[in-house]
Design an enzyme around this catalytic site. Sequence first.
Site, short mmCIF file in Angstrom:
data_model
loop_
_atom_site.label_atom_id
_atom_site.label_comp_id
_atom_site.label_asym_id
_atom_site.label_seq_id
_atom_site.Cartn_x
_atom_site.Cartn_y
_atom_site.Cartn_z
N CYS A 1 0.33 -7.41 9.69
CA CYS A 1 -0.47 -6.18 8.91
C CYS A 1 -0.77 -4.81 10.13
CB CYS A 1 -1.52 -6.39 8.00
SG CYS A 1 -1.95 -5.04 7.27
N GLU B 1 5.78 -2.33 7.62
CA GLU B 1 6.18 -2.60 8.14
C GLU B 1 7.41 -1.89 9.15
OE1 GLU B 1 4.80 -5.47 9.15
OE2 GLU B 1 3.66 -6.17 7.21
#
Length: 243
Positions: free
Chosen positions: A2, A109
């Site tokens: 993340c 992402e």
Amino acid sequence: MCGRYSLFAPQNAVIDLLDATPERDLEPRYNMAPGEELPVVRDAASDRIEFHKWGLVPHWADDDSNGLINARAETVAEKPSFRDAFEQSHETGGPQAGRCLVPADGFYEWVDESGGTQPYRVTRTDDRPFAMAGLWSTWETEIEQVGLDAFADGEASTETRRMLTFTVVTTEPNDLIEDLHHRMAVILDEAEQREWLTADPADAGELLDPYPADEMRAYPVSPAVNDPTNDAPAVAEPLDPEP
């Protein structure tokens, strides 16, 4: 991993989720990046939403140059950088380290596709905010203050610089995320949040599993999100909005 996330849900929704009050207003954020001061709820102050630097610096580190933005769930109990925080150890970490909640309403992402890298935003299917599992640590250093008084008496004063930092815990991906990345942030359901802050290490470790894939969605967004200075609603919008 993340490495970028968002939080622009209404402030009242975040307060209700965390059962905590922000120390200052939560401004809408669409592109939150490492090194920034971002909202967290620490185990040591579970009724407050505080703002701390993303990039954990262990309390024993010599300097603050290499903040750690993620911690692997599989090794948080072993790695020296994270062990004190995960174990909430008063013998080694004391109140200098512990667990925290990191509120978000989506994370990003990047996927290698033909022609380049395509960013995706991942959210809950109901678009509600959620809490990611985090760890926090306090880092302190002494700074020498040299002023006019020092030249008069030959002595310089020192000031303690204190910085609170945090990291986001990651785990194996669920079926949705595995097409985007080999890791994902640990998302806690609401019943698990207080347990993460208060449980003993063995029970806390049981919470670090992938969030259900059928409760999440992912969609492509503009490459503008690549630049963390682009912090506007457009970076979180789908490239091809549904009619």
